[in-house]
Motif scaffolding. Sequence first.
Motif, PDB file in Angstrom:
ATOM      1  N   ILE A   1       0.797  -1.201  -0.031  1.00 30.67           N
ATOM      2  CA  ILE A   1       0.047   0.010  -0.021  1.00 30.67           C
ATOM      3  C   ILE A   1       0.930   1.041  -0.025  1.00 30.67           C
ATOM      4  CG2 ILE A   1      -2.004  -1.208   1.179  1.00 30.67           C
ATOM      5  CD1 ILE A   1      -1.141   0.393   3.521  1.00 30.67           C
ATOM      6  N   HIS A   2       2.064   1.216   0.694  1.00 26.38           N
ATOM      7  CA  HIS A   2       3.016   2.481   0.650  1.00 26.38           C
ATOM      8  C   HIS A   2       3.341   2.537  -0.825  1.00 26.38           C
ATOM      9  CE1 HIS A   2       3.676   2.141   5.373  1.00 26.38           C
ATOM     10  NE2 HIS A   2       2.482   2.613   4.934  1.00 26.38           N
ATOM     11  N   GLN A   3       3.739   1.768  -1.429  1.00 24.16           N
ATOM     12  CA  GLN A   3       4.249   2.102  -2.894  1.00 24.16           C
ATOM     13  C   GLN A   3       2.953   2.433  -3.827  1.00 24.16           C
ATOM     14  OE1 GLN A   3       5.909  -1.480  -4.730  1.00 24.16           O
ATOM     15  NE2 GLN A   3       6.877  -2.135  -2.726  1.00 24.16           N
ATOM     16  N   ARG A   4       1.791   2.492  -3.312  1.00 21.83           N
ATOM     17  CA  ARG A   4       0.624   3.074  -3.783  1.00 21.83           C
ATOM     18  C   ARG A   4       0.323   4.403  -3.145  1.00 21.83           C
ATOM     19  NH1 ARG A   4       1.473  -1.961  -4.841  1.00 21.83           N
ATOM     20  NH2 ARG A   4       0.802  -2.769  -6.873  1.00 21.83           N
ATOM     21  N   TYR A   5       0.982   4.978  -2.341  1.00 19.83           N
ATOM     22  CA  TYR A   5       0.914   5.995  -1.792  1.00 19.83           C
ATOM     23  C   TYR A   5      -0.254   6.058  -0.651  1.00 19.83           C
ATOM     24  CZ  TYR A   5       4.218   7.512  -5.349  1.00 19.83           C
ATOM     25  OH  TYR A   5       5.265   7.306  -6.018  1.00 19.83           O
ATOM     26  N   ILE A   6      -0.474   5.013  -0.301  1.00 14.58           N
ATOM     27  CA  ILE A   6      -1.737   5.015   0.924  1.00 14.58           C
ATOM     28  C   ILE A   6      -1.032   4.670   2.009  1.00 14.58           C
ATOM     29  CG2 ILE A   6      -3.820   3.337   1.235  1.00 14.58           C
ATOM     30  CD1 ILE A   6      -4.087   2.986  -1.591  1.00 14.58           C
ATOM     31  N   LEU A   7      -1.696   5.269   3.089  1.00 16.17           N
ATOM     32  CA  LEU A   7      -1.308   5.219   4.501  1.00 16.17           C
ATOM     33  C   LEU A   7      -2.581   4.503   4.975  1.00 16.17           C
ATOM     34  CD1 LEU A   7      -0.070   8.994   5.122  1.00 16.17           C
ATOM     35  CD2 LEU A   7       1.100   7.098   4.077  1.00 16.17           C
ATOM     36  N   HIS A   8      -2.216   3.350   6.095  1.00 20.82           N
ATOM     37  CA  HIS A   8      -3.074   2.770   6.817  1.00 20.82           C
ATOM     38  C   HIS A   8      -3.769   3.750   7.823  1.00 20.82           C
ATOM     39  CE1 HIS A   8      -5.238   0.084   9.499  1.00 20.82           C
ATOM     40  NE2 HIS A   8      -5.407  -0.537   8.320  1.00 20.82           N
ATOM     41  N   ARG A   9      -2.916   4.394   8.826  1.00 18.93           N
ATOM     42  CA  ARG A   9      -3.158   5.322   9.566  1.00 18.93           C
ATOM     43  C   ARG A   9      -3.783   4.752  11.007  1.00 18.93           C
ATOM     44  NH1 ARG A   9      -5.101  11.008   8.747  1.00 18.93           N
ATOM     45  NH2 ARG A   9      -7.230   9.718   8.540  1.00 18.93           N
ATOM     46  N   ASP A  10      -4.136   3.437  11.013  1.00 21.30           N
ATOM     47  CA  ASP A  10      -4.835   2.980  12.366  1.00 21.30           C
ATOM     48  C   ASP A  10      -4.150   1.269  12.675  1.00 21.30           C
ATOM     49  OD1 ASP A  10      -6.150   3.096  14.619  1.00 21.30           O
ATOM     50  OD2 ASP A  10      -8.279   2.214  13.538  1.00 21.30           O
ATOM     51  N   LEU A  11      -3.054   1.187  12.654  1.00 23.08           N
ATOM     52  CA  LEU A  11      -2.315  -0.013  12.775  1.00 23.08           C
ATOM     53  C   LEU A  11      -2.264  -0.432  14.293  1.00 23.08           C
ATOM     54  CD1 LEU A  11       0.930  -0.212  10.611  1.00 23.08           C
ATOM     55  CD2 LEU A  11      -1.298  -1.511   9.854  1.00 23.08           C
ATOM     56  N   LYS A  12      -2.956  -1.489  14.437  1.00 19.91           N
ATOM     57  CA  LYS A  12      -2.888  -2.090  15.927  1.00 19.91           C
ATOM     58  C   LYS A  12      -3.423  -3.566  15.554  1.00 19.91           C
ATOM     59  CE  LYS A  12      -7.719  -0.359  16.312  1.00 19.91           C
ATOM     60  NZ  LYS A  12      -8.564   0.658  17.310  1.00 19.91           N
ATOM     61  N   PRO A  13      -3.152  -4.355  16.670  1.00 17.38           N
ATOM     62  CA  PRO A  13      -3.546  -5.766  16.693  1.00 17.38           C
ATOM     63  C   PRO A  13      -4.945  -6.150  16.202  1.00 17.38           C
ATOM     64  CG  PRO A  13      -2.102  -5.405  18.548  1.00 17.38           C
ATOM     65  CD  PRO A  13      -2.529  -4.249  18.097  1.00 17.38           C
ATOM     66  N   GLN A  14      -6.118  -5.412  16.705  1.00 20.36           N
ATOM     67  CA  GLN A  14      -7.353  -5.593  16.149  1.00 20.36           C
ATOM     68  C   GLN A  14      -7.570  -5.330  14.816  1.00 20.36           C
ATOM     69  OE1 GLN A  14      -6.148  -3.573  18.829  1.00 20.36           O
ATOM     70  NE2 GLN A  14      -7.795  -3.004  19.977  1.00 20.36           N
ATOM     71  N   ASN A  15      -6.793  -4.762  14.016  1.00 26.51           N
ATOM     72  CA  ASN A  15      -7.075  -4.224  12.743  1.00 26.51           C
ATOM     73  C   ASN A  15      -6.170  -5.239  11.749  1.00 26.51           C
ATOM     74  OD1 ASN A  15      -8.819  -2.704  13.141  1.00 26.51           O
ATOM     75  ND2 ASN A  15      -7.554  -0.871  12.945  1.00 26.51           N
ATOM     76  N   LEU A  16      -5.683  -6.190  12.350  1.00 27.86           N
ATOM     77  CA  LEU A  16      -4.713  -7.375  11.815  1.00 27.86           C
ATOM     78  C   LEU A  16      -5.388  -8.559  11.914  1.00 27.86           C
ATOM     79  CD1 LEU A  16      -1.042  -6.466  12.937  1.00 27.86           C
ATOM     80  CD2 LEU A  16      -2.262  -5.647  10.788  1.00 27.86           C
ATOM     81  N   LEU A  17      -6.024  -9.091  10.714  1.00 31.57           N
ATOM     82  CA  LEU A  17      -6.714 -10.372  10.764  1.00 31.57           C
ATOM     83  C   LEU A  17      -6.025 -11.665  10.744  1.00 31.57           C
ATOM     84  CD1 LEU A  17     -10.039  -9.147   8.882  1.00 31.57           C
ATOM     85  CD2 LEU A  17      -9.668  -8.858  11.252  1.00 31.57           C
ATOM     86  N   ILE A  18      -6.324 -12.760  11.466  1.00 32.49           N
ATOM     87  CA  ILE A  18      -5.457 -13.862  11.303  1.00 32.49           C
ATOM     88  C   ILE A  18      -6.351 -14.972  10.662  1.00 32.49           C
ATOM     89  CG2 ILE A  18      -3.941 -15.409  12.223  1.00 32.49           C
ATOM     90  CD1 ILE A  18      -2.710 -12.933  12.353  1.00 32.49           C
ATOM     91  N   SER A  19      -6.012 -15.565   9.660  1.00 34.39           N
ATOM     92  CA  SER A  19      -6.990 -16.747   9.098  1.00 34.39           C
ATOM     93  C   SER A  19      -6.550 -18.163   9.790  1.00 34.39           C
ATOM     94  CB  SER A  19      -6.720 -16.812   7.780  1.00 34.39           C
ATOM     95  OG  SER A  19      -5.577 -17.669   7.374  1.00 34.39           O
ATOM     96  N   ASP A  20      -7.329 -19.189   9.544  1.00 37.44           N
ATOM     97  CA  ASP A  20      -7.077 -20.159  10.475  1.00 37.44           C
ATOM     98  C   ASP A  20      -5.515 -20.883   9.867  1.00 37.44           C
ATOM     99  OD1 ASP A  20      -7.926 -20.864   7.884  1.00 37.44           O
ATOM    100  OD2 ASP A  20      -9.434 -22.389   8.476  1.00 37.44           O
ATOM    101  N   THR A  21      -5.172 -20.557   8.609  1.00 34.25           N
ATOM    102  CA  THR A  21      -3.796 -21.096   8.207  1.00 34.25           C
ATOM    103  C   THR A  21      -2.723 -20.228   8.877  1.00 34.25           C
ATOM    104  OG1 THR A  21      -4.005 -19.651   6.193  1.00 34.25           O
ATOM    105  CG2 THR A  21      -4.919 -22.005   6.131  1.00 34.25           C
ATOM    106  N   GLY A  22      -3.091 -18.955   9.417  1.00 34.55           N
ATOM    107  CA  GLY A  22      -2.030 -18.202   9.998  1.00 34.55           C
ATOM    108  C   GLY A  22      -1.626 -16.829   8.836  1.00 34.55           C
ATOM    109  N   GLU A  23      -2.475 -16.783   7.979  1.00 36.89           N
ATOM    110  CA  GLU A  23      -2.371 -15.763   6.952  1.00 36.89           C
ATOM    111  C   GLU A  23      -2.801 -14.481   7.652  1.00 36.89           C
ATOM    112  OE1 GLU A  23      -2.693 -15.177   2.276  1.00 36.89           O
ATOM    113  OE2 GLU A  23      -4.184 -16.416   3.348  1.00 36.89           O
TER     114      GLU A  23
END
Length: 433
Positions: A211-233
């Motif tokens: 996303i940074h290479q596309r000039y996009i900032l997330h601006r709200d990084l925190k553990p709740q906003n990082l989803l984890i699939s059952d495979t660990g993705e």
Amino acid sequence: MPASQPAEKMGKMKKLRRTLSEMFSFPFFSSFCCLLPPQICVTKMSTRSCQGTDSVIKPLDTIPEDKKVRVQRTQSGFDPFEKPASQPTSPKFGKADSYEKLEKLGEGSYATVYKGKSKVNGKLVALKVIRLQEEEGTPFTAIREASLLKGLKHANIVLLHDIIHTKETLTLVFEYVHTDLCQYMDKHPGGLHPDNVKLFLFQLLRGLSYIHQRYILHRDLKPQNLLISDTGELKLADFGLARAKSVPSHTYSNEVVTLWYRPPDVLLGSTDYSTCLDMWGVGCIFIEMIQGVAAFPGMKDIQDQLERIFLVLGTPSEDTWPGVNSLPHFKPDRFTVYSAKKLRQAWNKLGYVDHAEELASRFLQCFPKNRLSAQAALNHEYFSNLPPRLWELQDMSSIFTVPNVKLQTESGDSIQVCSRKNSHGKASCGSKH
């Protein structure tokens, strides 16, 4: 004049609905956010954070932990919602009756999130239903999220499958991922397996670099906003606060990022920031995964948060941070003068993993311009023992397609993820001391 107000309001509503209808049919939809004026693109939100820490801005679709449902789902490398080549204009997509609402997962001031199921193929989805109210600015946070996500296709970014626009609502249809990093860390307290930390961090940096290479900032990084699939993705999610930064700007809000993951420059009132904003959050999350506790768990206010940061990294001055004295909220006499420490003095487990302390120190730089970029971090020596093929993957390819790349068992537990509830029936994360 008063008699003309209803007519003006109706005119504004018609204009908004016409704009929405036109926007979702245009090929340049993904660049729509860049066209919105800054005062529309920044919208304040408030919900409870997982840590119990107050934050000025938080995602509207944060789902109460006791409402989340654990489900099995396929890897996101295969998108079951892509229209077949032979049926590029299938009428079943984009229709409200193509999805069945199963249960309500959470509700914010302008949106409600449901667990749902597609009637087209039976796959589980997350339905974010935004109510279109009379006030013109109401739905634009969701419009920004949709406009950005529609153009982002990456294994480490949550997939937006469909958009449904009706007279009363705008519905974003996302892939359903059953847990997030906050819950995962709560299930495995005391710090995660070092190999799993490395895989999670690699995926986080991979998504951010994209996303940074596309000039996009997330601006709200925190553990709740990082989803984890059952495979660990791991998948970046909740782009409601994201911004497309196409040109240098001084108009961004400084009320972004949950307090514990907010960088000192933003805490001190800076509104002139770029991708380095997200990289501070990466450092905080990296330490939390290794140590098992939040890096800077401020309990009072912004002053307390800054004191916790300066206690470890040292109180800044013009010598260590050029321009700090010009920041709106920096008053030298308000802060105790601390000397910088080695990170392992604050978080001892960094010393147990090769190159972890050095990498963390490159993220946690008070002076924003000194922070390591996501792309540069991917080539750090910390990742040197991972298979070389990981750096050759296509954007939509999961790292788990590479042989011998898999999550390790955490502390003797099964790596199947589910949330451990506390005495109040809600999951906690990052607040253990």
